[in-house]
Enzyme design. Sequence first.
Site, PDB file in Angstrom:
ATOM      1  N   TRP A  58      43.738  36.912  32.589  1.00 29.32           N
ATOM      2  CA  TRP A  58      45.007  36.254  32.310  1.00 29.32           C
ATOM      3  C   TRP A  58      45.031  35.577  30.945  1.00 29.32           C
ATOM      4  O   TRP A  58      46.080  35.120  30.507  1.00 29.32           O
ATOM      5  CB  TRP A  58      45.236  35.165  33.383  1.00 29.32           C
ATOM      6  N   ASN A  59      43.892  35.442  30.258  1.00 28.32           N
ATOM      7  CA  ASN A  59      43.894  34.532  29.101  1.00 28.32           C
ATOM      8  C   ASN A  59      44.675  35.042  27.896  1.00 28.32           C
ATOM      9  O   ASN A  59      45.352  34.279  27.223  1.00 28.32           O
ATOM     10  CB  ASN A  59      42.476  34.093  28.731  1.00 28.32           C
ATOM     11  N   LYS A 112      44.984  46.887  36.704  1.00 29.26           N
ATOM     12  CA  LYS A 112      44.940  45.849  37.743  1.00 29.26           C
ATOM     13  C   LYS A 112      44.796  44.543  36.966  1.00 29.26           C
ATOM     14  O   LYS A 112      43.723  44.211  36.478  1.00 29.26           O
ATOM     15  CB  LYS A 112      43.742  46.059  38.680  1.00 29.26           C
ATOM     16  N   ALA A 127      45.175  40.324  36.287  1.00 30.91           N
ATOM     17  CA  ALA A 127      44.828  39.117  37.043  1.00 30.91           C
ATOM     18  C   ALA A 127      46.011  38.703  37.917  1.00 30.91           C
ATOM     19  O   ALA A 127      47.173  38.868  37.527  1.00 30.91           O
ATOM     20  CB  ALA A 127      44.454  37.997  36.090  1.00 30.91           C
ATOM     21  N   GLU A 143      33.612  43.508  29.116  1.00 31.93           N
ATOM     22  CA  GLU A 143      33.739  42.436  28.129  1.00 31.93           C
ATOM     23  C   GLU A 143      33.815  41.140  28.930  1.00 31.93           C
ATOM     24  O   GLU A 143      34.831  40.852  29.545  1.00 31.93           O
ATOM     25  CB  GLU A 143      34.987  42.673  27.280  1.00 31.93           C
ATOM     26  N   LEU A 144      32.711  40.409  28.974  1.00 32.73           N
ATOM     27  CA  LEU A 144      32.606  39.268  29.897  1.00 32.73           C
ATOM     28  C   LEU A 144      32.648  37.948  29.125  1.00 32.73           C
ATOM     29  O   LEU A 144      33.203  37.878  28.044  1.00 32.73           O
ATOM     30  CB  LEU A 144      31.332  39.436  30.735  1.00 32.73           C
ATOM     31  N   CYS A 202      37.149  34.021  25.392  1.00 36.19           N
ATOM     32  CA  CYS A 202      35.732  34.392  25.496  1.00 36.19           C
ATOM     33  C   CYS A 202      35.029  34.191  24.158  1.00 36.19           C
ATOM     34  O   CYS A 202      33.873  33.815  24.116  1.00 36.19           O
ATOM     35  CB  CYS A 202      35.599  35.829  25.975  1.00 36.19           C
TER      36      CYS A 202
END
Length: 457
Positions: free
Chosen positions: A133-134, A157, A159, A231-232, A265
């Site tokens: 969502w960011n 898909k 958030a 991408e975490l 991130c």
Amino acid sequence: MAIASVNPATGEVVEEFVEMGEAEIEARIGRADAVFRGHRGDSYDSRARFMRRVAELLDAERDEVAAVMTGEMGKTLVAARAEVAKCARLCRFYAERAAGFLADEPADAEAVGARRAYLRYEPLGPVLAVMPWNFPLWQAMRFAAPALMAGNTGLLKHASNVPRTALYMGELFTRAGFPEGAFQTLLIGSKSVERVLSDPRVVAATLTGSEGAGRSIAAIAGRELKKTVLELGGSDPFLVLPSADVEAAARTATTARTQNNGQSCIAAKRFIVHADVYDAFAEAFTANMAALRVGDPTAEDTDVGPLAQEQGLRDVTEQVEDARAKGARIRCGGERPAGPGWYYPPTVVADLTPDMRMYTEEVFGPVAGLYRVADLDEAIDLANATAFGLGANAWTTDEDEQARCIAELAAGAVFVNGMVTSHPELPFGGIKSSGYGRELAALGIREFCNAKTVWVG
Ligand code: NDP
């Protein structure tokens, strides 16, 4: 979590959505597969025409889309408009460059005993994108633009707290001329991801989000032997060394930590400062952070809006309180304002020690950790003492120090005398627990391609 649009500035539920059931999921996967088979051979020119039209729609609808994003995840309107504009630029970039990035690459035919030998890039098929969502438009577009230009189809898909942005994206590409089914939104919760990714017609997945979600998707994809790009999270270091322009570093540090209300991130999160300039930097940085205007994200002069989710506010609050209780010094912020909305003020925390959560965890809010180090060795050791490895910022004008930072900082990107930012022209991604694979630039569009070796005798 229910799929709903909730205004973070007020906590008010704006709209709730019913999750798509099995019949709808099946129909959409079927369409993604059928469209892929029908259109995988379309020319880059026709795709580029549609992609430019996507950019035009984004330009024309910028204010409307920005308001949707601000209304459901709380970023300032100013930032939301900039995000829409950046997406339009990305679409034009890939419209222009995709054919070149994916052109056949000749190999040394003679050396391999062939008349002709070359590499050819082919699309793979329907790709599942699980997105956060960011940056609700940018993160999804960063996947969609190259994927569609390469000839893949996309299933988004998104958030569960940004359904309105997700639905906008689900229609955007068809409106621009791409075949119906080339890019579709699945309004589903994270529990249905396994069903979609296990489907034989879905060939790969990309995820931007938390480490936990990354591990889960990688496990499913591993079992199914499907390609993933992850991408975490990140806990990017921001090194300030004695030769740096300290004022400029403090200004950029403030932006780097508080962009997107602190929920990025690649936000700089750990500020690692040489003892010689520690006091000067700490004072300037703290003053800048304390001067930011926190409030209504729709107001043009707001710097920092609310956090996107109530749980995020709880997490950030607990991380700061844990540090405070264990003896850290809160140089500014650290107290939630009274009233509605999930606001947390820009906060600078100093004197952090390894037993504090902030020392090792990512903080997803406008909270900076400040560290004093004696020399460059200690700065690099501390910068690398994290499970993450997304970006790294280094401020120094000394060329030897720059060379060491570039070579020794363990991250997917190093920015010297600037702030880690994504650009369509530069590959983007991490190492270690920040994930793997690259998005953007040429590497990004090739991730979901079959690099086919051709040998003709
Ligand atoms: P999540 O990772 O939970 O959400 C990101 C996406 O993954 C959403 O679409 C979510 O769906 C989905 N998802 C979550 N869990 C699973 C799972 N087990 N299997 C499949 N899909 C899943 O991030 P949050 O929004 O909860 O944020 C928490 C943390 O994630 C942040 O503190 C930050 O560390 C990190 N994060 C990193 C981002 C980045 O840009 N790298 C962006 C956002 C978060 P649903 O919403 O339905 O749960």
